[in-house]
Design a protein around this motif. Structure first.
Motif, PDB file in Angstrom:
ATOM      1  N   GLU A  38      65.087   6.685  17.014  1.00  0.00           N
ATOM      2  CA  GLU A  38      65.387   6.550  18.436  1.00  0.00           C
ATOM      3  C   GLU A  38      66.772   5.963  18.645  1.00  0.00           C
ATOM      4  OE1 GLU A  38      63.574   4.538  22.541  1.00  0.00           O
ATOM      5  OE2 GLU A  38      62.351   4.633  20.719  1.00  0.00           O
ATOM      6  N   ARG A  39      67.157   5.052  17.757  1.00  0.00           N
ATOM      7  CA  ARG A  39      68.498   4.455  17.861  1.00  0.00           C
ATOM      8  C   ARG A  39      69.578   5.524  17.729  1.00  0.00           C
ATOM      9  NH1 ARG A  39      71.042  -0.526  14.225  1.00  0.00           N
ATOM     10  NH2 ARG A  39      73.185  -0.300  14.977  1.00  0.00           N
ATOM     11  N   ALA A  40      69.418   6.410  16.752  1.00  0.00           N
ATOM     12  CA  ALA A  40      70.396   7.490  16.576  1.00  0.00           C
ATOM     13  C   ALA A  40      70.412   8.403  17.807  1.00  0.00           C
ATOM     14  CB  ALA A  40      70.075   8.286  15.322  1.00  0.00           C
ATOM     15  N   TRP A  41      69.238   8.752  18.278  1.00  0.00           N
ATOM     16  CA  TRP A  41      69.121   9.660  19.415  1.00  0.00           C
ATOM     17  C   TRP A  41      69.761   9.088  20.673  1.00  0.00           C
ATOM     18  CZ3 TRP A  41      65.471   8.940  23.648  1.00  0.00           C
ATOM     19  CH2 TRP A  41      65.425  10.026  24.519  1.00  0.00           C
ATOM     20  N   ARG A  42      69.685   7.768  20.854  1.00  0.00           N
ATOM     21  CA  ARG A  42      70.205   7.120  22.050  1.00  0.00           C
ATOM     22  C   ARG A  42      71.718   6.841  21.991  1.00  0.00           C
ATOM     23  NH1 ARG A  42      66.698   5.398  25.777  1.00  0.00           N
ATOM     24  NH2 ARG A  42      64.467   5.308  25.237  1.00  0.00           N
ATOM     25  N   MET A  43      72.375   7.107  20.864  1.00  0.00           N
ATOM     26  CA  MET A  43      73.809   6.828  20.761  1.00  0.00           C
ATOM     27  C   MET A  43      74.594   7.541  21.862  1.00  0.00           C
ATOM     28  SD  MET A  43      74.895   4.666  18.524  1.00  0.00           S
ATOM     29  CE  MET A  43      76.607   5.128  18.523  1.00  0.00           C
ATOM     30  N   GLY A  44      75.549   6.808  22.433  1.00  0.00           N
ATOM     31  CA  GLY A  44      76.397   7.377  23.453  1.00  0.00           C
ATOM     32  C   GLY A  44      77.662   7.982  22.866  1.00  0.00           C
ATOM     33  N   GLY A  45      78.614   8.326  23.736  1.00  0.00           N
ATOM     34  CA  GLY A  45      79.868   8.907  23.282  1.00  0.00           C
ATOM     35  C   GLY A  45      79.699  10.336  22.807  1.00  0.00           C
ATOM     36  N   SER A  46      80.556  10.773  21.917  1.00  0.00           N
ATOM     37  CA  SER A  46      80.469  12.134  21.386  1.00  0.00           C
ATOM     38  C   SER A  46      79.196  12.275  20.562  1.00  0.00           C
ATOM     39  CB  SER A  46      81.706  12.448  20.545  1.00  0.00           C
ATOM     40  OG  SER A  46      81.896  11.475  19.533  1.00  0.00           O
ATOM     41  N   LYS A  47      78.517  13.422  20.732  1.00  0.00           N
ATOM     42  CA  LYS A  47      77.197  13.582  20.134  1.00  0.00           C
ATOM     43  C   LYS A  47      77.053  14.958  19.482  1.00  0.00           C
ATOM     44  CE  LYS A  47      73.657  12.217  22.687  1.00  0.00           C
ATOM     45  NZ  LYS A  47      73.095  11.048  22.007  1.00  0.00           N
ATOM     46  N   MET A  48      76.196  14.980  18.468  1.00  0.00           N
ATOM     47  CA  MET A  48      75.755  16.233  17.861  1.00  0.00           C
ATOM     48  C   MET A  48      74.527  16.780  18.603  1.00  0.00           C
ATOM     49  SD  MET A  48      74.471  16.657  13.919  1.00  0.00           S
ATOM     50  CE  MET A  48      73.921  18.239  13.264  1.00  0.00           C
ATOM     51  N   PHE A  49      73.857  15.901  19.324  1.00  0.00           N
ATOM     52  CA  PHE A  49      72.651  16.207  20.094  1.00  0.00           C
ATOM     53  C   PHE A  49      71.451  16.473  19.183  1.00  0.00           C
ATOM     54  CE2 PHE A  49      76.140  17.227  22.978  1.00  0.00           C
ATOM     55  CZ  PHE A  49      75.805  16.418  24.057  1.00  0.00           C
ATOM     56  N   VAL A  50      71.244  15.515  18.248  1.00  0.00           N
ATOM     57  CA  VAL A  50      70.028  15.552  17.435  1.00  0.00           C
ATOM     58  C   VAL A  50      68.857  15.098  18.311  1.00  0.00           C
ATOM     59  CG1 VAL A  50      71.249  15.143  15.279  1.00  0.00           C
ATOM     60  CG2 VAL A  50      70.443  13.182  16.617  1.00  0.00           C
ATOM     61  N   GLU A  51      67.646  15.490  17.928  1.00  0.00           N
ATOM     62  CA  GLU A  51      66.459  15.141  18.695  1.00  0.00           C
ATOM     63  C   GLU A  51      65.632  14.104  17.948  1.00  0.00           C
ATOM     64  OE1 GLU A  51      64.355  18.715  19.588  1.00  0.00           O
ATOM     65  OE2 GLU A  51      65.857  19.428  21.007  1.00  0.00           O
ATOM     66  N   VAL A  52      65.128  13.124  18.686  1.00  0.00           N
ATOM     67  CA  VAL A  52      64.366  12.039  18.088  1.00  0.00           C
ATOM     68  C   VAL A  52      63.118  12.582  17.393  1.00  0.00           C
ATOM     69  CG1 VAL A  52      63.020  11.545  20.187  1.00  0.00           C
ATOM     70  CG2 VAL A  52      63.431   9.724  18.508  1.00  0.00           C
TER      71      VAL A  52
ATOM     72  N   LYS B 140      69.191  18.548   8.341  1.00  0.00           N
ATOM     73  CA  LYS B 140      69.736  18.772   7.004  1.00  0.00           C
ATOM     74  C   LYS B 140      71.105  18.114   6.846  1.00  0.00           C
ATOM     75  CE  LYS B 140      67.493  23.068   5.538  1.00  0.00           C
ATOM     76  NZ  LYS B 140      67.732  24.459   5.063  1.00  0.00           N
ATOM     77  N   VAL B 141      71.402  17.720   5.612  1.00  0.00           N
ATOM     78  CA  VAL B 141      72.658  17.042   5.314  1.00  0.00           C
ATOM     79  C   VAL B 141      73.855  17.915   5.682  1.00  0.00           C
ATOM     80  CG1 VAL B 141      74.117  16.245   3.406  1.00  0.00           C
ATOM     81  CG2 VAL B 141      71.744  15.480   3.561  1.00  0.00           C
ATOM     82  N   GLN B 142      73.798  19.214   5.382  1.00  0.00           N
ATOM     83  CA  GLN B 142      74.936  20.058   5.722  1.00  0.00           C
ATOM     84  C   GLN B 142      75.166  20.091   7.226  1.00  0.00           C
ATOM     85  OE1 GLN B 142      75.570  23.705   3.636  1.00  0.00           O
ATOM     86  NE2 GLN B 142      76.601  24.690   5.363  1.00  0.00           N
ATOM     87  N   ASP B 143      74.110  20.133   8.010  1.00  0.00           N
ATOM     88  CA  ASP B 143      74.269  20.087   9.467  1.00  0.00           C
ATOM     89  C   ASP B 143      74.883  18.761   9.900  1.00  0.00           C
ATOM     90  OD1 ASP B 143      73.212  22.643  10.068  1.00  0.00           O
ATOM     91  OD2 ASP B 143      71.170  21.875   9.868  1.00  0.00           O
TER      92      ASP B 143
ATOM     93  N   ASP C  93      75.767  10.114  16.948  1.00  0.00           N
ATOM     94  CA  ASP C  93      74.353  10.141  16.560  1.00  0.00           C
ATOM     95  C   ASP C  93      74.189  10.616  15.116  1.00  0.00           C
ATOM     96  OD1 ASP C  93      75.266  12.685  17.221  1.00  0.00           O
ATOM     97  OD2 ASP C  93      73.548  13.218  18.485  1.00  0.00           O
ATOM     98  N   ALA C  94      74.969  11.605  14.699  1.00  0.00           N
ATOM     99  CA  ALA C  94      74.895  12.090  13.322  1.00  0.00           C
ATOM    100  C   ALA C  94      75.284  11.000  12.331  1.00  0.00           C
ATOM    101  CB  ALA C  94      75.803  13.306  13.148  1.00  0.00           C
ATOM    102  N   CYS C  95      76.257  10.180  12.704  1.00  0.00           N
ATOM    103  CA  CYS C  95      76.672   9.082  11.816  1.00  0.00           C
ATOM    104  C   CYS C  95      75.538   8.084  11.606  1.00  0.00           C
ATOM    105  CB  CYS C  95      77.887   8.367  12.410  1.00  0.00           C
ATOM    106  SG  CYS C  95      79.403   9.336  12.354  1.00  0.00           S
ATOM    107  N   VAL C  96      74.813   7.771  12.662  1.00  0.00           N
ATOM    108  CA  VAL C  96      73.697   6.830  12.530  1.00  0.00           C
ATOM    109  C   VAL C  96      72.590   7.434  11.670  1.00  0.00           C
ATOM    110  CG1 VAL C  96      71.949   5.519  13.778  1.00  0.00           C
ATOM    111  CG2 VAL C  96      74.261   5.704  14.716  1.00  0.00           C
TER     112      VAL C  96
ATOM    113  N   GLY D 266      71.562  24.704  19.727  1.00  0.00           N
ATOM    114  CA  GLY D 266      71.957  25.600  20.798  1.00  0.00           C
ATOM    115  C   GLY D 266      73.205  25.189  21.543  1.00  0.00           C
ATOM    116  N   ILE D 267      73.888  24.134  21.085  1.00  0.00           N
ATOM    117  CA  ILE D 267      75.071  23.625  21.773  1.00  0.00           C
ATOM    118  C   ILE D 267      76.292  23.837  20.884  1.00  0.00           C
ATOM    119  CG2 ILE D 267      76.161  21.597  22.809  1.00  0.00           C
ATOM    120  CD1 ILE D 267      73.316  20.475  23.203  1.00  0.00           C
ATOM    121  N   LYS D 268      77.228  24.659  21.340  1.00  0.00           N
ATOM    122  CA  LYS D 268      78.456  24.915  20.580  1.00  0.00           C
ATOM    123  C   LYS D 268      79.545  23.952  21.037  1.00  0.00           C
ATOM    124  CE  LYS D 268      81.038  28.632  21.279  1.00  0.00           C
ATOM    125  NZ  LYS D 268      81.505  30.043  21.213  1.00  0.00           N
ATOM    126  N   GLN D 269      80.180  23.297  20.048  1.00  0.00           N
ATOM    127  CA  GLN D 269      81.265  22.367  20.341  1.00  0.00           C
ATOM    128  C   GLN D 269      82.473  22.705  19.470  1.00  0.00           C
ATOM    129  OE1 GLN D 269      80.232  18.119  21.111  1.00  0.00           O
ATOM    130  NE2 GLN D 269      78.260  18.668  20.185  1.00  0.00           N
TER     131      GLN D 269
END
Length: 412
Positions: free
Chosen positions: A111-125, A130-133, A145-148, A224-227
């Motif tokens: 939940e901590r990773a999911w709640r991270m603000g700022g720039s996000k990968m948009f992972v779901e709690v 996967k590591v490559q993602d 969020d990916a860093c956490v 589903g989110i392209k950045q």
């Protein structure tokens, strides 16, 4: 001490065996050359072409030699923002290379990773990623969020991972850095220097070429989110193929970038800029200047004989001096035809001597900076002389010494 004064002009090799046992110094008459094995110290070019950067902190170096082409407040503590993610990626790359983690492993999203603000990968709690993602989420999408997720997956908590980051920083010689988190989230005790960032970027490029390719990706889609990659220089046809942007209120706009043209690669860090356009323009300007105003020159190949050193009580009178690796220097283009150096060793060198043993130095003495030197090693083994050879050497030493004393008395 024996000093063999030498010079390089018009691209020619060193002339041989001009000796001066009183210690004549050969100096560069203009400009500067920096030697590959000692440039990690980051000494700036004394006679470098003039350049002014709008960045508050900046550094530009050559990847091959480590020569610092430009530095401005490079050792000043600063907020590195998302450029901190270079260290998070480094530790993850290291674990993969060691076989402790695979690209197909999946880390859980807290939940901590999911709640991270700022720039996000948009992972779901409560999912697994996967590591490559996660690598692409960190590098391309700059996901906090990916860093956490990575920090918790590798160390159990972000706090524990920050300790790993600080340990790795000390190991890499990054003396001006301290990490509090994996993403560069603002914290007064989270800081780096431009020099440390350039060191880290260089190590990523050199230590993990198989993973560096991710830094050149211009877009990535997850959930589903392209950045798009935030590195503005990837979209300009100038040879930039990485690395990482950053922005916080405290740090301003920053960019760590690498440019490759031909056989040369430059690494740049700028920070404290006012907006995204200034970051893009200043980064391009500094890198292009470095490519235009400097060049690399190989003086000697690994194993090529630079000079010969006198040997005492050996089965041969001299031993060849060679560099253990290719000797490459970075110098201003304007001074390409005006170089000088000297070979220095404590001699004669007593046998036995092992091939590869460091016994001399090639020194460039540059006005305004500390002398720069690169080790020279023995190019072959030299055994001790036999009993007859030792006796003859002692007689020769006695005779030459007596002759020298007689000449000294005559001059008086």
């Amino acid at each position: 001490m024996t000093v063999i004064a030498q010079s390089l002009r018009n691209g020619t090799t060193f002339p041989r065996r001009r000796r001066d046992i009183r210690g004549v110094t050969a100096r560069m008459s203009a400009g500067i050359a920096l030697l590959a094995s000692v440039l990690a110290s980051g000494t700036a070019l004394a006679a470098a072409p003039h350049f002014e950067s709008a960045a508050k902190q900046a550094i530009l170096l050559d990847d091959t030699t480590g020569a610092v082409l430009y530095a401005k407040n490079a050792d000043e503590r600063m907020a590195p923002s998302s450029m901190s993610k270079l260290m998070t990626a480094y530790i993850l790359f290291e674990r993969i290379k060691e076989g402790r983690v695979s690209m197909d492993d999946a880390f859980p999203v807290s939940e901590r990773a999911w709640r991270m603000g700022g720039s996000k990968m948009f992972v779901e709690v409560n999912t697994r990623v996967k590591v490559q993602d996660l690598i692409q989420g960190i590098i391309v999408q700059s996901g906090n969020d990916a860093c956490v997720v990575v920090a918790e997956g590798l160390a159990g908590s972000e706090e524990a991972f920050a300790r790993l980051m600080n340990e790795k920083a000390r190991e890499l010689g990054m003396t001006g850095s301290h990490f509090m988190n994996a993403s560069g989230w603002p914290d007064p005790e989270h800081y780096m220097t431009a020099r440390d960032l350039s060191t880290l970027a260089r190590r990523i490029i050199d230590d993990f070429p198989e993973f560096y390719k991710f830094y050149s990706e211009t877009e990535y889609t997850y959930n589903g989110i392209k950045q798009g990659n935030r590195n503005p220089l990837l979209y300009k046809d100038i040879g930039v193929d990485g690395m990482k942007t950053g922005h916080t209120e405290a740090g301003g706009y920053g960019l760590t970038a690498s440019m490759k043209q031909g056989d040369r690669r430059l690494i740049m860090v700028v920070n404290g800029l006012g907006n995204v356009n200034e970051r893009s323009n200043e980064g391009e300007r500094l890198l292009s200047w470095g490519m235009r105003e400097f060049e690399n020159r190989k003086l000697f190949s690994a194993g090529e004989v630079v000079e010969s050193a006198e040997v005492w009580l050996g089965d041969q009178g001299t031993v060849p001096l060679v560099p253990a690796r290719d000797l490459v220097v970075t110098l201003p283009v304007a001074d390409r035809d005006n170089l000088a150096a000297k070979v220095v060793y404590e001699g004669p060198i007593q046998a036995p001597i092992a091939q590869g043993q460091e016994i001399a130095k090639l020194v460039v003495d540059v006005p305004g900076v500390e002398p720069l030197s690169v080790p020279l090693v023995a190019g072959q083994n030299v055994a001790e002389a036999g009993p007859v050879g030792r006796i003859l050497a002692a007689i020769s030493h006695f005779v030459s010494g007596a002759a020298g004393n007689a000449e000294s008395q005559t001059q008086q």
